[in-house]
Motif scaffolding. Structure first.
Motif, PDB file in Angstrom:
ATOM      1  N   GLU A   1      62.623 -21.013 -34.931  1.00 38.10           N
ATOM      2  CA  GLU A   1      61.752 -22.150 -35.022  1.00 38.10           C
ATOM      3  C   GLU A   1      62.033 -22.557 -36.318  1.00 38.10           C
ATOM      4  O   GLU A   1      62.224 -23.622 -36.953  1.00 38.10           O
ATOM      5  N   HIS A   2      62.067 -21.638 -37.401  1.00 35.69           N
ATOM      6  CA  HIS A   2      62.206 -21.872 -38.757  1.00 35.69           C
ATOM      7  C   HIS A   2      63.330 -22.562 -39.084  1.00 35.69           C
ATOM      8  O   HIS A   2      63.657 -23.515 -39.888  1.00 35.69           O
ATOM      9  N   ALA A   3      64.774 -21.789 -38.508  1.00 34.48           N
ATOM     10  CA  ALA A   3      65.969 -22.497 -38.578  1.00 34.48           C
ATOM     11  C   ALA A   3      65.888 -23.661 -38.156  1.00 34.48           C
ATOM     12  O   ALA A   3      66.660 -24.501 -38.748  1.00 34.48           O
ATOM     13  N   CYS A   4      65.417 -24.013 -37.011  1.00 29.41           N
ATOM     14  CA  CYS A   4      65.501 -25.484 -36.340  1.00 29.41           C
ATOM     15  C   CYS A   4      64.742 -26.432 -37.242  1.00 29.41           C
ATOM     16  O   CYS A   4      65.137 -27.698 -37.535  1.00 29.41           O
ATOM     17  N   GLU A   5      63.553 -26.159 -37.971  1.00 29.86           N
ATOM     18  CA  GLU A   5      62.909 -26.849 -38.953  1.00 29.86           C
ATOM     19  C   GLU A   5      63.907 -27.150 -40.121  1.00 29.86           C
ATOM     20  O   GLU A   5      63.930 -28.352 -40.692  1.00 29.86           O
ATOM     21  N   ASP A   6      64.694 -26.090 -40.542  1.00 29.02           N
ATOM     22  CA  ASP A   6      65.110 -26.191 -41.815  1.00 29.02           C
ATOM     23  C   ASP A   6      66.349 -27.267 -41.588  1.00 29.02           C
ATOM     24  O   ASP A   6      67.225 -27.942 -42.366  1.00 29.02           O
ATOM     25  N   ARG A   7      66.829 -27.459 -40.296  1.00 25.73           N
ATOM     26  CA  ARG A   7      68.176 -28.066 -39.770  1.00 25.73           C
ATOM     27  C   ARG A   7      67.564 -29.293 -39.079  1.00 25.73           C
ATOM     28  O   ARG A   7      68.559 -30.060 -38.689  1.00 25.73           O
ATOM     29  N   ALA A   8      66.543 -29.615 -39.156  1.00 25.52           N
ATOM     30  CA  ALA A   8      65.801 -30.819 -38.562  1.00 25.52           C
ATOM     31  C   ALA A   8      66.542 -30.879 -37.075  1.00 25.52           C
ATOM     32  O   ALA A   8      66.934 -32.020 -36.460  1.00 25.52           O
ATOM     33  N   LEU A   9      66.185 -29.959 -36.302  1.00 24.84           N
ATOM     34  CA  LEU A   9      66.772 -29.731 -35.062  1.00 24.84           C
ATOM     35  C   LEU A   9      65.444 -29.641 -34.098  1.00 24.84           C
ATOM     36  O   LEU A   9      64.459 -29.243 -34.307  1.00 24.84           O
ATOM     37  N   ARG A  10      65.608 -30.185 -32.738  1.00 22.76           N
ATOM     38  CA  ARG A  10      64.329 -30.165 -31.964  1.00 22.76           C
ATOM     39  C   ARG A  10      64.478 -28.917 -30.984  1.00 22.76           C
ATOM     40  O   ARG A  10      65.311 -28.695 -30.056  1.00 22.76           O
ATOM     41  N   LEU A  11      63.628 -28.246 -31.081  1.00 28.90           N
ATOM     42  CA  LEU A  11      63.547 -26.894 -30.252  1.00 28.90           C
ATOM     43  C   LEU A  11      62.538 -27.270 -28.903  1.00 28.90           C
ATOM     44  O   LEU A  11      61.291 -27.241 -29.236  1.00 28.90           O
ATOM     45  N   THR A  12      63.052 -27.919 -28.057  1.00 27.85           N
ATOM     46  CA  THR A  12      62.185 -28.378 -26.954  1.00 27.85           C
ATOM     47  C   THR A  12      61.442 -27.275 -26.448  1.00 27.85           C
ATOM     48  O   THR A  12      61.950 -26.234 -26.363  1.00 27.85           O
ATOM     49  N   PRO A  13      60.179 -27.653 -25.460  1.00 24.04           N
ATOM     50  CA  PRO A  13      59.800 -26.693 -24.726  1.00 24.04           C
ATOM     51  C   PRO A  13      60.635 -25.844 -23.972  1.00 24.04           C
ATOM     52  O   PRO A  13      60.408 -24.475 -23.710  1.00 24.04           O
ATOM     53  N   LEU A  14      61.605 -26.432 -23.366  1.00 24.45           N
ATOM     54  CA  LEU A  14      62.541 -25.709 -22.393  1.00 24.45           C
ATOM     55  C   LEU A  14      63.406 -24.906 -23.011  1.00 24.45           C
ATOM     56  O   LEU A  14      63.754 -23.571 -22.795  1.00 24.45           O
ATOM     57  N   ARG A  15      64.166 -25.300 -24.125  1.00 26.37           N
ATOM     58  CA  ARG A  15      64.842 -24.624 -24.840  1.00 26.37           C
ATOM     59  C   ARG A  15      64.182 -23.309 -25.391  1.00 26.37           C
ATOM     60  O   ARG A  15      64.800 -22.347 -25.547  1.00 26.37           O
ATOM     61  N   ARG A  16      62.794 -23.729 -25.984  1.00 25.30           N
ATOM     62  CA  ARG A  16      62.140 -22.576 -26.542  1.00 25.30           C
ATOM     63  C   ARG A  16      61.749 -21.430 -25.402  1.00 25.30           C
ATOM     64  O   ARG A  16      61.977 -20.187 -25.606  1.00 25.30           O
ATOM     65  N   GLU A  17      61.735 -21.674 -24.296  1.00 25.67           N
ATOM     66  CA  GLU A  17      61.407 -20.808 -22.919  1.00 25.67           C
ATOM     67  C   GLU A  17      62.597 -20.035 -22.616  1.00 25.67           C
ATOM     68  O   GLU A  17      62.516 -18.973 -22.314  1.00 25.67           O
ATOM     69  N   VAL A  18      63.925 -20.858 -22.610  1.00 26.49           N
ATOM     70  CA  VAL A  18      64.968 -20.085 -22.335  1.00 26.49           C
ATOM     71  C   VAL A  18      65.279 -19.229 -23.724  1.00 26.49           C
ATOM     72  O   VAL A  18      65.702 -17.971 -23.194  1.00 26.49           O
ATOM     73  N   LEU A  19      64.981 -19.508 -24.863  1.00 27.00           N
ATOM     74  CA  LEU A  19      65.270 -18.467 -26.011  1.00 27.00           C
ATOM     75  C   LEU A  19      64.452 -17.234 -25.756  1.00 27.00           C
ATOM     76  O   LEU A  19      64.726 -16.214 -25.816  1.00 27.00           O
ATOM     77  N   GLU A  20      63.165 -17.541 -25.448  1.00 27.04           N
ATOM     78  CA  GLU A  20      62.432 -16.474 -25.110  1.00 27.04           C
ATOM     79  C   GLU A  20      62.622 -15.506 -24.140  1.00 27.04           C
ATOM     80  O   GLU A  20      62.658 -14.332 -24.474  1.00 27.04           O
ATOM     81  N   LEU A  21      63.267 -16.004 -23.056  1.00 26.22           N
ATOM     82  CA  LEU A  21      63.697 -15.157 -22.017  1.00 26.22           C
ATOM     83  C   LEU A  21      64.822 -14.397 -22.510  1.00 26.22           C
ATOM     84  O   LEU A  21      64.859 -13.121 -22.147  1.00 26.22           O
TER      85      LEU A  21
END
Length: 162
Positions: A27-47
């Motif tokens: 999440e911090h890396a996405c903020e630093d790079r101005a990327l959007r970590l959508t809820p679905l991307r986050r769920e897949v990442l969590e899995l």
């Protein structure tokens, strides 16, 4: 924005037990790079982060369908493609499975040791030595490498002891 690879003093990493900490780092890396970590991307990442070993896309889809009955393969693959492109996860081509990256905020290429018995995968941090050697030899042959993941198959210590 491109992030240079940092050199690491560690030679081997065990799989991180703190999946939540890994997700926060992404999440911090996405903020630093101005990327959007959508809820679905986050769920897949969590899995992927919660898996104790490399996980296949269809296993991720099955787990995702427990929360979203209408989840389809393209949905999972789009999320995986984003996570791969950003270096947050690695794909182990030889077993067609995904693992979380130990250094998601850094661009780097690492070798993996993959157990053919239990399917565990260990990410080695070799301070770029193997990657640099391959890159140097590829350049000497006039080959321009775009990406590399070295996968070494064998039997892990736990399986050899069993």
């Amino acid at each position: 924005m491109s992030h240079p690879a940092r050199r690491h003093s560690h030679h081997r990493h065990a799989r991180e037990p703190d999946a939540a900490g890994f997700v926060r780092e992404v999440e911090h890396a996405c903020e630093d790079r101005a990327l959007r970590l959508t809820p679905l991307r986050r769920e897949v990442l969590e899995l992927v982060a919660a898996a104790n070993k490399p996980v296949k896309a269809y296993d991720l889809l099955d787990r995702l369908r427990e929360r979203h009955a209408s989840a389809a393969p393209p949905t999972v693959y789009r999320a995986l493609d984003f996570l791969l492109e950003q270096g947050f996860i690695h794909k182990l081509e030889s077993i067609n499975a995904y693992v979380s990256c130990h250094h998601p905020a850094e661009a780097h290429q690492v070798p993996f040791l993959i157990c053919d018995v239990c399917s565990s995968a260990v990410e080695l941090c070799d301070e770029g030595e193997v990657a640099d050697l391959i890159e140097t030899q590829a350049k000497a042959l006039g080959f321009r490498a775009k990406a590399q993941t070295l996968e070494v198959h064998g039997v892990c210590r736990q399986c050899r002891s069993a």
